[in-house]
Scaffold this active site. Structure first.
Site, PDB file in Angstrom:
ATOM      1  N   GLU A  33       0.835  -1.204   0.000  1.00 55.43           N
ATOM      2  CA  GLU A  33       0.000   0.000   0.000  1.00 55.43           C
ATOM      3  C   GLU A  33       0.871   1.256   0.000  1.00 55.43           C
ATOM      4  O   GLU A  33       0.576   2.238  -0.674  1.00 55.43           O
ATOM      5  CB  GLU A  33      -0.891   0.022   1.242  1.00 55.43           C
ATOM      6  CG  GLU A  33      -2.090  -0.877   1.136  1.00 55.43           C
ATOM      7  CD  GLU A  33      -2.779  -0.968   2.483  1.00 55.43           C
ATOM      8  OE1 GLU A  33      -3.806  -0.315   2.652  1.00 55.43           O
ATOM      9  OE2 GLU A  33      -2.254  -1.683   3.354  1.00 55.43           O
ATOM     10  N   GLU A 110      15.565 -22.839  31.882  1.00 58.82           N
ATOM     11  CA  GLU A 110      16.293 -21.564  31.792  1.00 58.82           C
ATOM     12  C   GLU A 110      15.297 -20.414  31.699  1.00 58.82           C
ATOM     13  O   GLU A 110      14.109 -20.643  31.446  1.00 58.82           O
ATOM     14  CB  GLU A 110      17.194 -21.561  30.544  1.00 58.82           C
ATOM     15  CG  GLU A 110      16.402 -21.523  29.251  1.00 58.82           C
ATOM     16  CD  GLU A 110      17.280 -21.728  28.030  1.00 58.82           C
ATOM     17  OE1 GLU A 110      18.088 -20.839  27.755  1.00 58.82           O
ATOM     18  OE2 GLU A 110      17.153 -22.777  27.367  1.00 58.82           O
ATOM     19  N   LYS A 112      13.014 -17.354  30.375  1.00 61.79           N
ATOM     20  CA  LYS A 112      12.448 -16.945  29.090  1.00 61.79           C
ATOM     21  C   LYS A 112      12.645 -15.433  29.001  1.00 61.79           C
ATOM     22  O   LYS A 112      12.043 -14.672  29.773  1.00 61.79           O
ATOM     23  CB  LYS A 112      10.966 -17.310  29.013  1.00 61.79           C
ATOM     24  CG  LYS A 112      10.327 -16.951  27.689  1.00 61.79           C
ATOM     25  CD  LYS A 112       8.954 -17.591  27.566  1.00 61.79           C
ATOM     26  CE  LYS A 112       8.415 -17.488  26.157  1.00 61.79           C
ATOM     27  NZ  LYS A 112       8.218 -16.122  25.697  1.00 61.79           N
ATOM     28  N   ASP A 114      12.473 -11.650  27.726  1.00 64.79           N
ATOM     29  CA  ASP A 114      11.402 -10.891  27.080  1.00 64.79           C
ATOM     30  C   ASP A 114      12.016  -9.893  26.104  1.00 64.79           C
ATOM     31  O   ASP A 114      12.073  -8.702  26.366  1.00 64.79           O
ATOM     32  CB  ASP A 114      10.573 -10.184  28.151  1.00 64.79           C
ATOM     33  CG  ASP A 114       9.242  -9.726  27.607  1.00 64.79           C
ATOM     34  OD1 ASP A 114       8.906 -10.096  26.467  1.00 64.79           O
ATOM     35  OD2 ASP A 114       8.534  -8.987  28.312  1.00 64.79           O
ATOM     36  N   TYR A 221      20.200 -19.355  22.786  1.00 62.68           N
ATOM     37  CA  TYR A 221      19.520 -20.483  23.424  1.00 62.68           C
ATOM     38  C   TYR A 221      18.998 -21.533  22.448  1.00 62.68           C
ATOM     39  O   TYR A 221      18.283 -22.441  22.857  1.00 62.68           O
ATOM     40  CB  TYR A 221      18.353 -20.000  24.277  1.00 62.68           C
ATOM     41  CG  TYR A 221      17.383 -19.108  23.503  1.00 62.68           C
ATOM     42  CD1 TYR A 221      16.694 -19.578  22.400  1.00 62.68           C
ATOM     43  CD2 TYR A 221      17.178 -17.788  23.899  1.00 62.68           C
ATOM     44  CE1 TYR A 221      15.831 -18.770  21.688  1.00 62.68           C
ATOM     45  CE2 TYR A 221      16.312 -16.972  23.200  1.00 62.68           C
ATOM     46  CZ  TYR A 221      15.636 -17.470  22.099  1.00 62.68           C
ATOM     47  OH  TYR A 221      14.789 -16.669  21.397  1.00 62.68           O
ATOM     48  N   LYS A 309       5.014 -19.865  32.249  1.00 65.89           N
ATOM     49  CA  LYS A 309       4.863 -18.413  32.354  1.00 65.89           C
ATOM     50  C   LYS A 309       4.740 -17.979  33.813  1.00 65.89           C
ATOM     51  O   LYS A 309       4.096 -18.657  34.616  1.00 65.89           O
ATOM     52  CB  LYS A 309       3.614 -17.947  31.576  1.00 65.89           C
ATOM     53  CG  LYS A 309       3.707 -18.136  30.066  1.00 65.89           C
ATOM     54  CD  LYS A 309       4.845 -17.330  29.448  1.00 65.89           C
ATOM     55  CE  LYS A 309       4.476 -15.918  29.114  1.00 65.89           C
ATOM     56  NZ  LYS A 309       3.812 -15.692  27.883  1.00 65.89           N
ATOM     57  N   CYS A 404     -11.584  22.476  43.122  1.00 63.60           N
ATOM     58  CA  CYS A 404     -10.862  21.925  41.978  1.00 63.60           C
ATOM     59  C   CYS A 404      -9.384  22.347  42.042  1.00 63.60           C
ATOM     60  O   CYS A 404      -9.089  23.544  42.170  1.00 63.60           O
ATOM     61  CB  CYS A 404     -11.495  22.445  40.686  1.00 63.60           C
ATOM     62  SG  CYS A 404     -10.532  22.019  39.228  1.00 63.60           S
ATOM     63  N   CYS A 407      -9.030  24.972  38.929  1.00 62.43           N
ATOM     64  CA  CYS A 407      -9.734  26.262  38.792  1.00 62.43           C
ATOM     65  C   CYS A 407     -10.413  26.712  40.075  1.00 62.43           C
ATOM     66  O   CYS A 407     -11.075  27.749  40.093  1.00 62.43           O
ATOM     67  CB  CYS A 407     -10.743  26.187  37.651  1.00 62.43           C
ATOM     68  SG  CYS A 407     -12.139  25.123  38.038  1.00 62.43           S
ATOM     69  N   CYS A 420     -15.505  18.478  39.053  1.00 65.03           N
ATOM     70  CA  CYS A 420     -15.461  19.926  38.896  1.00 65.03           C
ATOM     71  C   CYS A 420     -16.482  20.248  37.813  1.00 65.03           C
ATOM     72  O   CYS A 420     -16.432  19.684  36.721  1.00 65.03           O
ATOM     73  CB  CYS A 420     -14.062  20.370  38.444  1.00 65.03           C
ATOM     74  SG  CYS A 420     -14.021  22.034  37.756  1.00 65.03           S
ATOM     75  N   CYS A 426     -12.485  25.456  32.995  1.00 64.22           N
ATOM     76  CA  CYS A 426     -11.400  24.931  33.840  1.00 64.22           C
ATOM     77  C   CYS A 426     -10.254  24.538  32.914  1.00 64.22           C
ATOM     78  O   CYS A 426     -10.436  23.755  31.983  1.00 64.22           O
ATOM     79  CB  CYS A 426     -11.923  23.725  34.618  1.00 64.22           C
ATOM     80  SG  CYS A 426     -10.627  22.772  35.428  1.00 64.22           S
TER      81      CYS A 426
END
Ligand code: IVH
Length: 660
Positions: A33, A110, A112, A114, A221, A309, A404, A407, A420, A426
């Site tokens: 595209e 071992e 994992k 990330d 690994y 996990k 507030c 304000c 508020c 405000c």
């Protein structure tokens, strides 16, 4: 459209996609595209006599390099199935035993990591290419970038086979990740949300200088494809081979039979917080390669390995203060400023406490010790206060404001929410509204981040949203502002100009009416077709729609009767396109939910197609939904749809269903 107008639009489109691709690492369109847009621009420019000086077609090096060359892995890069506890691991082990036909299997355990998987090929001992995982079969050649990682040996000195693919994980150490984000912040860029994203954005960066400036790291690994002269019998041998040749291998690799696996996993889990990098589980592999081959793989994951996990990360920290912030709808939300902690790779220093009920439920006070949790990319939350640690002499009650904080209007309590009622008078609400109004799915005005919005409001250049469209009056002043270059202000003006003809649904979304988000805005646009008829709609007109309830209808009527956004002034500046259903409206009025991810389409693209064909993309499964379009890795929506007997369209049938 006149040629020059189309050229202008195309240039903006291409610049936008360049930025999404190169700077944000989140492309919204496919390479094909993009090429089509680029080609069209070149053709039109050839017909026009106007200057091309600012065109992306004139950038040095011709067409901006959008991607990397593709490469097919010798052996596919697989993913892993998951287990979460002893019981599930036991089932995995039983399956292994069944397939191998032996009882006592030797496993490796071992961390994992990330990060981002990479496959590096050595031919006759020399590094020749590095390829990203891609779709598992075909990845992108990022050799130059990978060569910048000094820890990766360029040669295999000992026992090199003719050809070998080595697999590993590229990542950033947490301190490096923080430094990178600090630098990006100083340069006014968009920060990475996690070390993993930063690693992905760096390894696929087209600017080698950027890659050089960031200290990527790696652990090896895995063994991919290789020639027959590699004489290695087990994962343990393979790890030895890696070490012998100076490949970085993690310290926490254990080998044992199944009885010790769980202990090793716990050992890795308990060292998680001390590690300098992110891990999200442990990987358990059958050690013996012959057995691995016997087991083979199913779908995209091997039967000889599994990921165990870990739960979302949680940490204790202290509350330094509890403050209140005003949002765009006037809700004043309490939040805790905590002693910063790193959770799932992100540094967390503020945590929302949502509302007054939550404050009470937690019974939280300043100086308390609290447990903070964050699962993946999810917003962090405070799970509980550790009352055993509370020191009653030190803790301080929350100072709930009566006025507030922005304000000073007297606050009211609306259910559990402090509010508020000063509307866009405000400044904080005005700022919040502005941010929403210009956001990507609303008016899509680029270059109006938090910082410049704050300036515009503080300097009084923008008191109501219509003023955005008169901003050119302040061109000189804006260009002189520190930290905003001339070019960025020019781009901002262009972006504002090109937002003058919004689609009806975008515009409705941009108004930020309570309870009216993207989906409801699209339904309103479909039903009322023009902005004027929506604006005139009575409560009972709105209730004619089958996807709008009483509460939303009331909000809409109330909004138009009491709006404080300066609607008439805004309408004088813009020209809202009426809603038109295309020629193909075979999805007329069908409510369609999308779940999972798709090859070849982003979810936003699919939503757009559905809308063009008359359908209503919807967010969640209910009995009112007509179809669920199912991609890869769907969440819980499939189960719910099946329970309700909703028609499911699979990825194979999408084209037919959407008539593409
Ligand atoms: S072994 C056939 N070991 O996790 C499986 N993978 O979800 C080969 N990963 O694509 C992978 N740490 O990018 C293996 N110690 C580890 C790993 C690991 C992270 C990644 C890898 C893989 C993904 C699977």
């Amino acid at each position: 459209m006149a040629i020059d107008q189309e050229i202008k639009k195309l240039r903006q489109e291409i610049e936008k996609h360049n930025k999404l691709y190169h700077e944000d690492d989140s492309p919204e369109i496919s390479d094909a595209e993009y090429d089509a847009l680029y080609q069209r621009l070149k053709e039109l420019e050839a017909l026009s006599s106007n200057s091309k000086i600012n065109s992306p077609t004139l950038q040095v090096g011709g067409k901006p390099k959008r991607g990397f060359e593709k490469h097919t892995h010798l052996k596919p890069m697989l993913s892993l199935s998951n287990v979460f506890n002893d019981e599930e691991f036991k089932k995995f082990d039983e399956r292994v035993i069944k397939w191998v036909g032996e009882n006592d299997i030797n496993y490796s355990v071992e961390p994992k990591f990330d990060g981002i998987g990479i496959s590096i090929t050595y031919e006759k001992g020399t590094l020749v290419k590095a390829v990203t995982r891609g779709d598992g079969l075909v990845g992108e050649l990022v050799t130059e970038n990978v060569l910048q990682i000094s820890k990766i040996p360029k040669k295999i000195e000992t026992n090199a086979p003719k050809i070998i693919e080595l697999r590993g994980e590229i990542f950033f150490r947490l301190k490096d990740f923080e430094n990178i984000n600090k630098q990006i912040e100083e340069a006014n860029g968009k920060k990475f949300i996690s070390p993993r994203n930063a690693a992905a954005g760096t390894i696929r960066n087209l600017d080698i200088d950027v890659v050089k400036s960031r200290p990527l790291d790696i652990f090896f690994y895995g063994l991919g494809g290789h020639s027959d002269d590699l004489k290695i019998q087990s994962y343990q041998d393979f790890v030895e081979f890696l070490k012998q040749n100076n490949f970085p291998v993690n310290d926490l690799i254990f080998f044992s039979n199944k009885s010790e696996v769980s202990n090793h996993v716990q050992r890795i889990l308990s060292s998680r917080d001390e590690l300098e990098y992110e891990i999200d589980g442990a990987v358990i592999k059958v050690n013996d390669f012959q057995k691995q081959n016997k087991l083979g793989f199913v779908s995209k994951a091997p039967r000889w390995a599994v990921a165990w996990k870990f739960p979302a990360s949680e940490k204790f920290t202290t509350v330094n203060d509890i403050l209140f912030s005003v949002g765009r709808t006037g809700v004043v939300t309490p939040f805790a400023q905590i002693e910063p902690v790193i959770l799932s790779g992100a540094r967390i220093s503020n945590v929302s406490l949502h509302n007054m009920d939550e404050l009470k439920r937690l019974d939280i006070k300043v100086n308390d010790t609290v447990l903070v949790k964050r699962a993946g990319d999810v917003i962090p939350q405070i799970v509980k206060v550790n009352f055993d640690m509370r020191n009653s002499d030190k803790v301080i009650d929350v100072n709930v404001p009566l006025k507030c904080p922005s304000c000073e209007t007297k606050l009211i309590l609306d259910g559990p929410f402090l509010k508020c009622s000063n509307g866009l008078n405000c400044k904080k609400q005005l700022l919040g509204f502005f941010e929403h109004f210009v956001s990507r799915k609303a008016m899509n005005i680029e270059g109006l981040g938090y910082k410049i919005n704050k300036h515009l409001i503080a300097l009084g250049y923008v008191g109501e949203v219509a003023d955005l469209y008169k901003l050119q009056r302040y061109e000189e002043e804006l260009k002189a502002l520190e930290g905003f270059g001339e070019k960025s202000i020019d781009n901002l003006f262009e972006s504002i100009e090109s937002s003058r003809n919004p689609d009806l649904e975008r515009f409705i979304n941009a108004l930020g009416m309570p309870e009216v988000g993207e989906t409801t805005a699209a339904a309103l646009a479909r039903f009322f077709k023009s902005f004027e008829s929506l604006r005139k709609a009575s409560f009972s007109d709105l209730m004619q729609m089958d996807n709008i309830g009483e509460v939303v209808a009331k909000h809409i009527v109330h909004f138009f009767a009491n709006e404080t956004i300066g609607l008439d002034n805004l309408l004088a500046e813009i020209n809202i396109k009426d809603f038109i259903v295309g020629e193909d409206s075979h999805l007329d009025n069908l409510k369609i939910v999308i779940t999972g991810s798709f090859n070849g389409y982003s979810r936003d693209e699919l939503k757009q197609i559905i809308k063009e064909k008359g359908g209503i993309p919807s967010a969640s499964i209910s009995s009112k939904i007509d179809f669920l379009i199912l991609g890869e890795n769907p969440g819980s929506k499939l189960k719910k749809a099946q329970e309700l007997g909703i028609n499911v369209i699979t990825e194979q049938n999408i084209k037919e269903f959407l008539k593409l």
